[in-house]
Structure formats: C-alpha cells, structure tokens
Design a protein around this motif. Structure first.
Motif, PDB file in Angstrom:
ATOM      1  N   ILE A   7       0.852  -1.199   0.000  1.00 14.37           N
ATOM      2  CA  ILE A   7       0.000   0.000   0.000  1.00 14.37           C
ATOM      3  C   ILE A   7       0.881   1.239   0.000  1.00 14.37           C
ATOM      4  CG2 ILE A   7      -0.262  -0.027   2.546  1.00 14.37           C
ATOM      5  CD1 ILE A   7      -3.327   0.786   0.703  1.00 14.37           C
ATOM      6  N   GLU A   8       0.442   2.254  -0.735  1.00 15.74           N
ATOM      7  CA  GLU A   8       1.176   3.525  -0.694  1.00 15.74           C
ATOM      8  C   GLU A   8       0.558   4.385   0.377  1.00 15.74           C
ATOM      9  OE1 GLU A   8       2.570   5.822  -3.720  1.00 15.74           O
ATOM     10  OE2 GLU A   8       2.772   4.194  -5.182  1.00 15.74           O
ATOM     11  N   PRO A   9       1.262   4.621   1.472  1.00 17.34           N
ATOM     12  CA  PRO A   9       0.618   5.342   2.571  1.00 17.34           C
ATOM     13  C   PRO A   9       0.506   6.839   2.315  1.00 17.34           C
ATOM     14  CG  PRO A   9       2.902   4.885   3.106  1.00 17.34           C
ATOM     15  CD  PRO A   9       2.656   4.284   1.756  1.00 17.34           C
ATOM     16  N   TYR A  10      -0.311   7.482   3.094  1.00 18.64           N
ATOM     17  CA  TYR A  10      -0.377   8.938   3.134  1.00 18.64           C
ATOM     18  C   TYR A  10       0.950   9.450   3.699  1.00 18.64           C
ATOM     19  CZ  TYR A  10      -1.741  13.525   4.954  1.00 18.64           C
ATOM     20  OH  TYR A  10      -1.807  14.855   5.251  1.00 18.64           O
ATOM     21  N   ILE A  11       1.443  10.549   3.127  1.00 19.51           N
ATOM     22  CA  ILE A  11       2.713  11.091   3.650  1.00 19.51           C
ATOM     23  C   ILE A  11       2.432  12.394   4.398  1.00 19.51           C
ATOM     24  CG2 ILE A  11       5.050  11.863   3.061  1.00 19.51           C
ATOM     25  CD1 ILE A  11       4.726  10.180   0.459  1.00 19.51           C
ATOM     26  N   PRO A  12       2.474  12.343   5.725  1.00 21.55           N
ATOM     27  CA  PRO A  12       2.206  13.576   6.483  1.00 21.55           C
ATOM     28  C   PRO A  12       3.373  14.553   6.384  1.00 21.55           C
ATOM     29  CG  PRO A  12       2.387  11.640   7.953  1.00 21.55           C
ATOM     30  CD  PRO A  12       2.822  11.207   6.582  1.00 21.55           C
ATOM     31  N   GLY A  13       3.118  15.807   6.769  1.00 19.53           N
ATOM     32  CA  GLY A  13       4.192  16.805   6.794  1.00 19.53           C
ATOM     33  C   GLY A  13       5.229  16.428   7.847  1.00 19.53           C
ATOM     34  N   ASP A  14       6.457  16.933   7.641  1.00 19.63           N
ATOM     35  CA  ASP A  14       7.546  16.635   8.597  1.00 19.63           C
ATOM     36  C   ASP A  14       7.232  17.159   9.985  1.00 19.63           C
ATOM     37  OD1 ASP A  14       9.140  15.469   6.784  1.00 19.63           O
ATOM     38  OD2 ASP A  14      10.370  17.244   6.376  1.00 19.63           O
ATOM     39  N   GLN A  15       7.829  16.517  10.986  1.00 21.23           N
ATOM     40  CA  GLN A  15       7.752  17.038  12.358  1.00 21.23           C
ATOM     41  C   GLN A  15       9.184  17.321  12.822  1.00 21.23           C
ATOM     42  OE1 GLN A  15       5.086  17.964  13.845  1.00 21.23           O
ATOM     43  NE2 GLN A  15       3.480  16.930  12.740  1.00 21.23           N
ATOM     44  N   PRO A  16       9.838  18.342  12.216  1.00 24.59           N
ATOM     45  CA  PRO A  16      11.221  18.622  12.606  1.00 24.59           C
ATOM     46  C   PRO A  16      11.302  19.082  14.051  1.00 24.59           C
ATOM     47  CG  PRO A  16      10.368  20.364  11.191  1.00 24.59           C
ATOM     48  CD  PRO A  16       9.305  19.318  11.277  1.00 24.59           C
ATOM     49  N   LYS A  17      12.469  18.883  14.663  1.00 25.44           N
ATOM     50  CA  LYS A  17      12.613  19.260  16.079  1.00 25.44           C
ATOM     51  C   LYS A  17      13.793  20.213  16.232  1.00 25.44           C
ATOM     52  CE  LYS A  17       9.674  16.203  18.185  1.00 25.44           C
ATOM     53  NZ  LYS A  17       8.654  16.449  17.171  1.00 25.44           N
ATOM     54  N   PHE A  18      13.515  21.482  16.114  1.00 23.98           N
ATOM     55  CA  PHE A  18      14.529  22.509  16.378  1.00 23.98           C
ATOM     56  C   PHE A  18      13.937  23.440  17.412  1.00 23.98           C
ATOM     57  CE2 PHE A  18      15.361  21.241  11.980  1.00 23.98           C
ATOM     58  CZ  PHE A  18      16.731  21.025  12.003  1.00 23.98           C
TER      59      PHE A  18
END
Ligand SMILES: Cc1ncc(COP(=O)(O)O)c(C=O)c1O
Length: 355
Positions: A7-18
């Motif tokens: 299955i091709e999953p949904y790609i959520p936005g990044d959760q960068p940690k700065f």
C-alpha cells in the motif's frame, strides 16, 4: 514472503525538532490550547487509568452536543478525525459505484479508498481550484468534500453543498469540517433535514490539540449506528480517558478559542495581502493556512530559503498541479512577520527570477 499487503501510505508533513524553528507546515494551531485544558490535565486523577475509558465517551459527546446544539446520540468520537473518516469510509461506501472527491484535496481520501477497496473518482478542480459540482456523474457511491478544502483553503457556501445533498440523496455525502472554525459556515443546521449528510470534525486545528488525537463525526442515528458498529468491530475505546477529559475542557472554553482563532483569521488576511504585495498569487482562504505561488520564483527555491532559516512550510513537488505552490500555515503575527521579512530578503536577492 506470501500474503503481504502493498500500500502507498499517506505522507504527512515533517515534524522537525529545532528549538527555534517556525513550524508552519502541518496546519497546527499557532496558539496553545485553552488554560482550562492544562488545568484538566493537572487535575486528572491517575487512579482512573486502571479502568477502560467509557465506551461511548458520553461526557464528551454531551459537552459537544451542548456546544453544537446537536443531540449527543448523533456524535461518535474517535482517535483524531483521520480515525472517524476512516470509519466513515468503511461504513458508508460499500457500493460498486465510485465515490467522488476532487483531485486536489486531503491526501488521505484516496489512500483509504485503496486500503478499503473502495472504487473512487478524483474529479479535477477547475483552473481556479474550484470544484464544479456539475461534473459529478449520475451514478456514484458517495461524495467526500473537505469544506473548506485542503490544501487549497477554498470554501464552498452551504447552499451549494445543499444542492448536492438533494441531488444525490441516496448516497452519503461526508463533509470534512476540519477547518470550519476559521471562518466558514458549518453544515450542522442541515443535519436534521438531510439524512445522507455526515460531518466530521477535529480538535487538532481550531482547538489547538493536534497531539491529543481526538476527532468526531456527526450524523443521524442510522448513520451513527453503522459507524459505531464498525468502530466496535476493531477499536471500541478509541478515545482514552485523559484525552476525553482534556477535550471536554476545550469544548467548554469556546470563548478562548473564538479569541485565538479570530486572531489567526486576522493574521491570515494580513499575510495574504503582504504575500501578494511581493508578487505572490495566493488563493483566498477560510482556513489557518494559505496556498500560494509566485509567477517568477520557484516554490522549491523559496522552500529551501525558508528552511535554511528554520522556517518549515509545505511543498508538494510530486503533486503536478501544485508543484510550484507552497502551503503555509498561519502562525502568530510575529512569526508571520518574520516569514514576510525572509521572503522580502529572498526577493531582493533573486530579483531576476529563479524559475
Ligand atoms: C482536511 C483534513 N481533514 C482531516 C484531517 C485530519 O486531522 P486529525 O486526524 O488530526 O483530526 C486533516 C489534517 O491535516 C485535514 O487537513
């Protein structure tokens, strides 16, 4: 290995940690949740966690029912609106006719269709990114509309969606109101008039509780009965008791949320004007984000420039129609002023155009 699912999953936005970043890439609220939510968290009695949460989250559905003026029996809670939407897709779309949604909308809809083997048709939005309802075929299995839509931010007036409810009265129309509190009018008053209307909502955006994972759906008892049967077939206790307590506190402090979401709407309107002064073409928005493009500058170059300064926006290089657009969530006025200053600097450096 045999039998593995592809299955091709949904790609959520990044959760960068700065620590000092400006994170405006996943349409989270710019402000913290109501102080009443924090109070509810501090006062939560940990010994309660020994027990399962209530099966139907009656206290939360009652609070929501009171706030939205809907019978609490019409409300089903879930683990984010992704969960209630996934339940709704499984509950309502069991026909061999395709369900309909626009080609540019919340990316999860097509993923769920693939996952649950639901036939679907993505109707192209027109050049202004509007959904032309006349293009919907006669024979369909249902309709899903995010209103306002994401990632465009565009809003359809209630009376236009009402025409769809009337015309396609024998299939369910899901209206995803994830962003409705930022300026649009809800379909809620039409619930008692149209038995094919199902509305989904979330605490992630207007209630500033994306990390809590609470969403809910609202529909008449017949639709709700099907949803609950599906929910109780795999995860009856989808909303835990801490989340329920915090969501109730948020629901009961509507005044606070009207204030912060009013601020966000004001910042959004100011931000659109500022973007357009820099030559951007920005779609009108009734959400907490905007979709924008610049005729001379590439979205990728702007995205990278902002990222270099720890400002994270959303860029969709693989979505053909909007591959030169950026989706920018609305932060605080201070954050958005920084963004405008960075864009001004970018424009000054790239006067000749980089596209
Ligand atoms: C249109 C739309 N619907 C639903 C969701 C899901 O929200 P959540 O699962 O956080 O409630 C999102 C999240 O970005 C969205 O944009």
């Amino acid at each position: 290995m045999r039998g593995l699912r592809k299955i091709e999953p949904y790609i959520p936005g990044d959760q960068p940690k700065f620590s000092k970043m400006i994170k405006i890439n996943t349409n989270e609220n710019a402000y913290p949740p109501s102080p009443k939510v924090k109070e509810a968290l501090l006062n939560f009695d940990a010994s309660q966690l020994r027990l399962y949460s209530s099966l139907d989250n009656y206290n939360l559905t009652s609070a929501l029912g009171k706030r939205l003026k809907v019978d609490s029996d019409w409300i089903t809670t879930a683990n984010g609106s992704d969960d209630i939407l996934a339940l709704a897709f499984q509950s309502f779309f069991n026909s061999s006719d395709p369900i309909i949604f626009p080609d540019l909308t919340y990316g999860f809809y097509s993923v769920w269709c693939e996952l649950f083997n639901i036939p679907y048709l993505e109707l192209p939005l027109n050049d202004q990114f509007e959904f032309d309802f006349d293009k919907i075929p006669e024979k369909i299995g249902g309709i899903v509309l995010a209103n306002p839509n994401a990632p465009t931010g565009l809003y359809k007036p209630v009376d236009q969606i009402e025409q769809i409810l009337k015309k396609y009265h024998d299939v369910v129309v899901i209206v995803d109101e994830a962003y409705i509190e930022f300026g649009g009018q809800s379909m809620l008053p039409l619930l008692s008039k149209y038995d094919n209307l199902y509305i989904t909502r979330t605490f992630s955006k207007d209630a500033a509780l994306a990390g809590l994972r609470v969403g809910y759906g609202i529909g008449n008892p017949k639709l709700t009965g099907v949803i609950q049967a599906i929910k109780n077939s795999y995860n009856p206790y989808a909303v835990d008791s801490i989340s329920e307590a915090l969501a109730i506190a948020a629901t009961e402090d509507y005044e606070y949320y009207q204030k912060i979401n009013g601020e966000i709407a004001k910042t959004r309107d100011w931000f659109i004007i500022e973007l357009n002064k820099l030559g951007f073409n920005t779609l009108p928005s009734l959400t907490n984000f905007v979709l924008t493009t610049h005729p001379q500058q590439s979205a990728e170059a702007i995205f990278n420039h902002l990222k270099k300064h720890q400002v994270f926006v959303r860029f969709f290089p693989n979505k053909e129609r909007i591959s030169n657009y950026l989706r920018i969530s609305i932060g605080t006025k201070k954050e958005m002023t920084t963004v405008i200053d960075l864009l001004k600097a970018f424009m000054a450096e790239n006067n000749g155009g980089t596209k």
